[in-house]
Structure formats: C-alpha cells, structure tokens
Design a protein around this motif. Sequence first.
Motif, PDB file in Angstrom:
ATOM      1  N   THR A 273       0.759  -1.249   0.018  1.00  0.00           N
ATOM      2  CA  THR A 273      -0.183  -0.149  -0.071  1.00  0.00           C
ATOM      3  C   THR A 273       0.810   1.290   0.078  1.00  0.00           C
ATOM      4  O   THR A 273       0.393   2.401   0.289  1.00  0.00           O
ATOM      5  CB  THR A 273      -1.053  -0.023   1.265  1.00  0.00           C
ATOM      6  OG1 THR A 273       0.001  -0.161   2.303  1.00  0.00           O
ATOM      7  CG2 THR A 273      -1.923  -1.058   1.219  1.00  0.00           C
ATOM      8  N   GLY A 274       2.040   0.919  -0.514  1.00  0.00           N
ATOM      9  CA  GLY A 274       2.806   2.412  -0.771  1.00  0.00           C
ATOM     10  C   GLY A 274       4.433   2.189   0.165  1.00  0.00           C
ATOM     11  O   GLY A 274       4.355   1.537   1.017  1.00  0.00           O
ATOM     12  N   ARG A 275       4.819   3.498  -0.111  1.00  0.00           N
ATOM     13  CA  ARG A 275       6.242   3.702   0.882  1.00  0.00           C
ATOM     14  C   ARG A 275       6.425   5.005   1.156  1.00  0.00           C
ATOM     15  O   ARG A 275       5.623   5.887   0.930  1.00  0.00           O
ATOM     16  CB  ARG A 275       7.446   3.273  -0.397  1.00  0.00           C
ATOM     17  CG  ARG A 275       7.244   2.166  -1.278  1.00  0.00           C
ATOM     18  CD  ARG A 275       7.548   0.815  -0.787  1.00  0.00           C
ATOM     19  NE  ARG A 275       8.994   0.821  -0.209  1.00  0.00           N
ATOM     20  CZ  ARG A 275       9.606  -0.110   0.412  1.00  0.00           C
ATOM     21  NH1 ARG A 275       8.951  -1.161   0.518  1.00  0.00           N
ATOM     22  NH2 ARG A 275      10.864  -0.128   0.991  1.00  0.00           N
ATOM     23  N   ALA A 276       7.209   4.908   2.298  1.00  0.00           N
ATOM     24  CA  ALA A 276       7.460   6.106   3.135  1.00  0.00           C
ATOM     25  C   ALA A 276       9.066   6.408   3.182  1.00  0.00           C
ATOM     26  O   ALA A 276       9.798   5.366   3.373  1.00  0.00           O
ATOM     27  CB  ALA A 276       6.785   6.186   4.485  1.00  0.00           C
ATOM     28  N   PRO A 277       9.636   7.594   3.308  1.00  0.00           N
ATOM     29  CA  PRO A 277      11.133   7.782   3.303  1.00  0.00           C
ATOM     30  C   PRO A 277      11.597   7.223   4.857  1.00  0.00           C
ATOM     31  O   PRO A 277      10.921   7.325   5.814  1.00  0.00           O
ATOM     32  CB  PRO A 277      11.264   9.182   3.027  1.00  0.00           C
ATOM     33  CG  PRO A 277       9.799  10.018   3.696  1.00  0.00           C
ATOM     34  CD  PRO A 277       8.951   9.065   3.053  1.00  0.00           C
ATOM     35  N   GLN A 278      12.838   6.763   4.783  1.00  0.00           N
ATOM     36  CA  GLN A 278      13.518   6.207   5.868  1.00  0.00           C
ATOM     37  C   GLN A 278      14.077   7.372   6.484  1.00  0.00           C
ATOM     38  O   GLN A 278      15.598   7.510   6.530  1.00  0.00           O
ATOM     39  CB  GLN A 278      14.680   5.294   5.507  1.00  0.00           C
ATOM     40  CG  GLN A 278      13.888   3.606   5.178  1.00  0.00           C
ATOM     41  CD  GLN A 278      13.557   3.049   6.430  1.00  0.00           C
ATOM     42  OE1 GLN A 278      13.361   3.452   7.529  1.00  0.00           O
ATOM     43  NE2 GLN A 278      13.500   1.832   6.373  1.00  0.00           N
ATOM     44  N   THR A 279      13.546   8.462   6.830  1.00  0.00           N
ATOM     45  CA  THR A 279      14.280   9.456   7.683  1.00  0.00           C
ATOM     46  C   THR A 279      13.472   9.877   8.870  1.00  0.00           C
ATOM     47  O   THR A 279      13.645  11.091   9.489  1.00  0.00           O
ATOM     48  CB  THR A 279      13.912  10.785   6.602  1.00  0.00           C
ATOM     49  OG1 THR A 279      12.525  10.937   6.533  1.00  0.00           O
ATOM     50  CG2 THR A 279      14.289  10.706   5.258  1.00  0.00           C
TER      51      THR A 279
END
Length: 479
Positions: A273-279
């Motif tokens: 369901t999507g990706r988010a930044p590893q920050t």
Amino acid sequence: MNETTRTYDVIVIGGGPVGENVAERVRAAGLSTVVVERELLGGECSFWACDPSKALLRPVVARADASRVPGLDPAVAGPLDVERVLAHRDRMSSYWKDEDQAEWLNSVSVDLIRGHGRLTGPKQVAVQTPEGDTVVLTARHAVAVSTGTRATLPPIPGLDTARPWTSREATTADKVPGRLAVVGGGVVAVEMATAWQGLGSQVTMLVLDNGLLERMEPFAGELVTDTLREAGVDIRFNTTVTSLDREGGQDGEVRITLSDGGQLAADEILLATGRAPQTRDVGLESVGLTPGDWLAVDDTFQVTGVDGGWLYAVGDVNHRALMTHQGKYQARIAGTVIGARAKGEPIHDAPWGAHVATADHAAVPQVVFTTPEIASVGLTSREAEQSGRRIEVVDYDLARVAGAHQYGEDYRGRARMLIDTDRNTVVGVTFAGPGVGELVHSATIAVAGEVPLDRLWHAVPAFPTLGEVWLRLLETYRG
C-alpha cells in the motif's frame, strides 16, 4: 561503551546501491569517503526487492511464455519446482549476507562503519555501532543521505496481531502460502500476485481503485488484470479492508473484514500500500528539517532549506523516482557534483549536462515483471494532457509485429507512442506484452535523446524482432 572521532571528506548514510554509487564516485574524485549502514550493505534492492522478487518471477513468466510455443506447451504445463525456485532466490540474494558487497567497497577504497547513523548538526554524524560504541564523524565537504524507503501500513484495526507481510516478507518467504490476500494494485501487488500464484498459492487481490497499475496507461493494467484472472487470481476492485484478525496464534489464518461487510480467510496477507522515506530517525531535526519527511532537492541533489550546501539526498529518499536504476543515475550525478564542488570547479547546470539531473523529469524507465510484461518511459497520455502539450497518441497492436509470432500462439500486446507535435519528438512510450522489457532502453534513448522523428526513421529494426514495432508506430503516425 567507547567513543571515537573520525574526519572524512564525504559521509554517506545508507549503503544500498545508491549510497554505494555516491561513495564510489566521490572516492574516484580523490575524496576520502565513509559509508554508514545499519543493515545489509547492498540495501533493499539486493536483499528484499529487485533481486529476490525477479528470482521468484522469472520461472513463472518463463513458463507462461513457453506455454504459448507450439511443441513446448505440454512440456511446461506442470507445476514449478518450488524448492528449486526458492533456492535460486536465496542464491540471488546471497543468502542475506553482504561480504561480497563489503569486499567491493574495500576494493574502491571506501571505508565502512556498521551502525545507525544520525545527523547531529552541520556536517556531523554520530554512529551507534552494534557493539554499543559511538563513532562521531565529521565531513569536510558533504553528507549524502541515501537511506531509501520503507513499506507503509494503513491504520487497519487488528493490524498488530495479524502480522501482515510487507514487500520484505513477500520476497523472502520460505514456503508458499495456501491462500494469499494481496491488498493493493500497484507494482509490488501485481508482481507478488503473479509470483505466488505461479508458485501454487490461491491469490485474492483487494484493490482500493477500479483498476491495476493506475499510474500507467490504462491498457497496461487491463492486460495484467485479464492474465491474472485467467490464471485463477480473484481480483476485487473498489474494495477496502476494515479490520484484520489472525486466529489461532502465529500459524492461524487471517480473517479479513471488507467494507461491504463480507469476510475473507487467508493464510497470509500482503499489504502493498505504498512507501515512505526512511528519515524518521536520521537526525533531520538537528539541521532544521522535519523527521519522517521526504527530502526536497535541487537538480544537483543538494537538499533545499539547509544552509551551506553540504547536505545531499540521493535515491528514493528524495521522492523523485522510486527505482533503483534512477537512484544510481542520481548517485552518478551527485557524486560528480560533490567532487567538482570540493575542488572548486564550475558546475555545468544546463539541461542534460554532467552535473544536473534531467532524466528524472523527462525519461524515467520502468518495467513491471508480470505476465504480460509492462515497460514504459516518459509521459503517459494522461500526464501529457495535464502538461498542456500538443500530443498525438499513436497505438499499435504488438501481435501484428512479426517478432511477436516467435513467442508462439495467442500473443497479446500493445504499444503506445506519444509525439510532441510541436517539437516532432517522442515524449512517452508504453509497451505491454511478453518480452517487452527488452524494448524499454530503445524507448529511453528516443525520449532522453529527444531524437527527431525524421531521424528515428533511419534507426532500422532487425527482422523478425519485437523491435520492429518502432517502424510500425512511425508508419501509423505518418498514415
């Protein structure tokens, strides 16, 4: 617990393919360089994404292709050898060990520190090592953040106890689930549905939208939908999951409640369901940025909003093009830029110059390794319309190309070329059909090179290959 300090010209946080390429480029420019990596050197692509997923998909797609060839179809009709497929996947993933990657980094004279790196201020990075020690790093010239992305999970009640798969579990599972539910309709969802169905799982896809691969040309998702359904995949569009519950402990089945009140049982559920930044935990707050955000950059990959021009964000973390090959393209540019600026050399910032990224805006290639394959570069017709350009859409039935006949009977495919009629150049291409992944680079050259159509006519395709579709598209355009 010990603390040591070290100084380098360049610090790279994140040792995936992007970080490795940044490091190699700046080291080639004569700058001392260190890579900080908290997991496996080689990153998501090598161990949990590109390599293992394609190892799972290749036998499935190859069997589908072979089943259309007269004389081969009885020979390939049986089930795949799952044990051998998974063993090959493990080899392709180097058994989740990164010694070879570490040896390569050492061969290009780049240092490696294993641990969790966080910014603590301008040009400062503190690394917590697995042994509990702290290494304080200072950069003379630049810090590059190349930490990539992570899977995002929707806020579904029961999520914690259901223990869903993300893309990582989907590419590394050691057995075929009897029933697999896939939530999502994007690239990860369709590729993993293709792979696990081909390996013997009964797959149900629960798709929020009303089609697959919604960001691509509509015919691409339609062809993949048809093929998945013919293979036995149950695809339900306009469907939302409202709750999850795993019964009977770790090995119990997952009970899925849907928005229409219906229920579904599965042995595993993949949330694609999507990706988010590893920050979230790299110390962005120490330099005035918001933890968890995508990092906005200019075309040389300097992070905007940070004084001094020392911070760079390269690869998925800057949200420009979430693909390994584009991240490596960015890394080649960023490394060259960092080296030039460190030496006080001028930056060549004209479009398509050595020091700026232009392809990320105009010529991003992508291949979806399903049956059929989908390959695209540049704009879709919807994007072209939104851009306000004067575009002519040219379609061609790939089954009419002589090279398609070599793939056997019942070839189904389609090609679309978008022509900017003011400039007389190609600005977007999409192919759908068996074997089209190998066409994408010719399309990328046409788009990135802004090749005039009058010159493209002189690029003669070999007969009989799928590449002959280029001639057919040009003929169709001229009428």
